[in-house]
Design a protein around this motif. Structure first.
Motif, PDB file in Angstrom:
ATOM      1  N   PRO A   1     -52.071 -24.070  -6.813  1.00 15.48           N
ATOM      2  CA  PRO A   1     -52.639 -23.782  -8.222  1.00 15.48           C
ATOM      3  C   PRO A   1     -52.913 -22.461  -8.542  1.00 15.48           C
ATOM      4  O   PRO A   1     -53.257 -21.634  -7.768  1.00 15.48           O
ATOM      5  CB  PRO A   1     -53.820 -24.825  -8.417  1.00 15.48           C
ATOM      6  N   GLY A   2     -52.539 -22.084  -9.612  1.00 16.67           N
ATOM      7  CA  GLY A   2     -52.954 -20.759 -10.249  1.00 16.67           C
ATOM      8  C   GLY A   2     -51.735 -19.720 -10.597  1.00 16.67           C
ATOM      9  O   GLY A   2     -51.876 -18.834 -11.422  1.00 16.67           O
ATOM     10  N   GLN A   3     -50.457 -20.335 -10.227  1.00 13.91           N
ATOM     11  CA  GLN A   3     -49.284 -19.499 -10.650  1.00 13.91           C
ATOM     12  C   GLN A   3     -48.533 -20.404 -11.621  1.00 13.91           C
ATOM     13  O   GLN A   3     -48.518 -21.617 -11.570  1.00 13.91           O
ATOM     14  CB  GLN A   3     -48.525 -18.840  -9.361  1.00 13.91           C
TER      15      GLN A   3
END
Length: 347
Positions: free
Chosen positions: A164-166
Motif C-alpha cells: 500500500p501507498g503507491q
C-alpha cells in the motif's frame, strides 16, 4: 515542422526519465523533447531541469493547445488516458501511449479508430520489443528455414510484491496490465497469426496484503491455425528469478532469456535444423543499457512512421491483439478460467 519532431511528455515520473534518456541515445536525430507536463510542480521542475526541457505545463490541455509539440508521449497511469488522448487527437497530435493504452478493450478500439479517422499515428509503448534478443528472434523467425510457429511460452518469476501507498497498489488490474501486457505483446507479435481465445487464472497475493489487483497471472492462448501459447508471470517468487521466452516451430526451436525483465546480459539460442546457434547481448552501461535504449527505439519507430506516412509497427491497430488477449484474460479469470473469445473482449 522542424527537421526533428517536437515531443511533449505528459507525466514526468520514473518512466519519463527512461524515455528522455532513451530518446537521446537512440532517437536524438529524429526527435527532441520540447515540453513536459505534470501537476506536481516540484517533480516537473526536477525532471525538466535534469533533461533541459524548456517548456513546462501543469495541465495537459495547456500543453496540447500550446502548438509547441508534434508528438505527445502519454506516460501517466491508465486512468488518465481518456482526458488526454481525445483532446490530443482533436488537435492532430501523433501519440505514443504507454501500455496498456486503454482501460478496456472497447476503449482501445475507439482510440484506434479515432486516430485512423484523424490521420494521426498512434503507437503503444511496447518497448520490450526493442530489446536486442527479441529483435534477433524476430529477424531469425523471418528466415525461411525457421518454419511456422506451433507453440510459444513466456515466463517471468520476480519478487516484486506491491505494498500500500503507491498508485499501483490501488489498481484492480495490476500485474497483467502493468507487466504481463509486455509478455502478451511478445506472444501475439511473434505468433504471426491472430489470437482467438484465452483461458486465464490470476491470484491477488498474500491474504495479509490488502492489494486489490492480481500479482500472479497464468493464461493459455489459442491462435488462428492451431498455434498455442502459454504465459506464467508472478511477482510473488521469493527467489530463483526466471525471465525467458521459447518458441517451437515446424522446423525447430528458439529460446531467449536474461536475468531480470529489463536488466542483465541477454542470451539467445536456436536450432532450426542446421545446428545450434547462440548469441550474447551484453547489457553495457556505457551504451546506455538495453532498457533505456528500448524506449528510444520505440519512439524512433513512431517518428520514422510519421515521416514516411505509414503505420508504426507498434500501432494501436496492432496492439488491439494485445489488448484483446489481456481483456479476455481478465474476463476469463473473473469467470473461473472459462474460455473467452477475443471478439467479446474487444466488443
Amino acid at each position: 515542422m522542424s527537421d526533428r519532431l517536437r515531443v511533449g511528455l505528459v507525466g514526468t515520473g520514473w518512466v519519463a526519465h527512461q524515455h528522455a534518456t532513451g530518446y537521446r541515445q537512440a532517437a536524438g536525430d529524429v526527435v527532441e523533447i520540447t515540453a513536459a507536463c505534470d501537476p506536481r510542480a516540484e517533480v516537473l521542475e526536477t525532471f525538466c531541469d535534469r533533461h533541459e526541457v524548456p517548456r513546462r505545463f501543469a495541465r495537459a490541455e495547456d500543453l496540447i493547445a500550446s502548438g509547441e509539440v508534434d508528438v505527445l508521449a502519454l506516460l501517466t497511469p491508465p486512468a488518465v488516458r481518456d482526458e488526454v488522448i481525445d483532446p490530443a487527437l482533436a488537435a492532430g497530435l501523433h501519440l505514443l501511449v504507454e501500455k496498456p493504452f486503454a482501460t478496456t478493450g472497447a476503449r482501445a478500439v475507439r482510440y484506434t479508430e479515432a486516430a485512423e479517422s484523424a490521420g494521426v499515428r498512434l503507437a503503444v509503448g511496447q518497448n520490450f520489443r526493442w530489446f536486442p534478443e527479441y529483435q534477433w528472434l524476430d529477424q531469425r523467425l523471418d528466415r525461411p528455414d525457421a518454419g511456422s510457429a506451433v507453440y510459444l511460452e513466456a515466463r517471468s518469476f520476480q519478487d516484486r510484491r506491491q505494498r500500500p501507498g503507491q498508485w499501483r497498489a490501488e489498481e484492480h488490474k495490476l500485474e497483467m496490465a502493468i507487466f504481463s501486457v509486455h509478455l502478451i505483446d511478445r506472444l501475439q507479435w511473434l505468433a504471426r497469426t491472430e489470437p482467438v481465445t484465452v483461458s486465464a487464472r490470476t491470484r491477488r497475493g498474500l491474504e495479509a496484503e490488502p492489494i486489490p489487483g492480481e500479482q500472479l497471472t497464468a493464461l493459455l492462448v489459442t491462435f488462428d491455425g492451431g498455434v498455442i501459447a502459454h504465459l506464467t508471470s508472478t511477482w510473488l517468487a521469493r527467489s530463483l528469478p526466471v525471465n525467458d521466452f521459447r518458441i517451437d516451430t515446424t522446423t525447430g526451436s528458439a529460446v531467449v532469456q536474461r536475468p531480470g525483465p529489463m536488466a542483465g546480459d541477454a542470451r539467445a539460442r536456436a536450432d532450426f535444423g542446421s545446428g545450434p546457434e547462440e548469441e550474447l547481448f551484453p547489457d553495457r552501461a556505457d551504451d546506455g543499457g538495453h532498457a533505456s535504449r528500448s524506449y528510444g527505439l520505440s519512439m524512433r519507430e513512431l517518428a520514422t512512421a510519421v515521416r514516411e506516412g505509414r503505420e508504426p509497427r507498434h500501432s494501436g491497430r496492432d496492439n488491439l491483439r494485445t489488448m484483446g488477449i489481456m481483456e479476455a484474460a481478465y474476463l476469463s479469470a473473473a469467470r473461473g478460467g472459462e474460455v473467452v473469445g477475443i471478439e467479446e473482449a474487444l466488443a
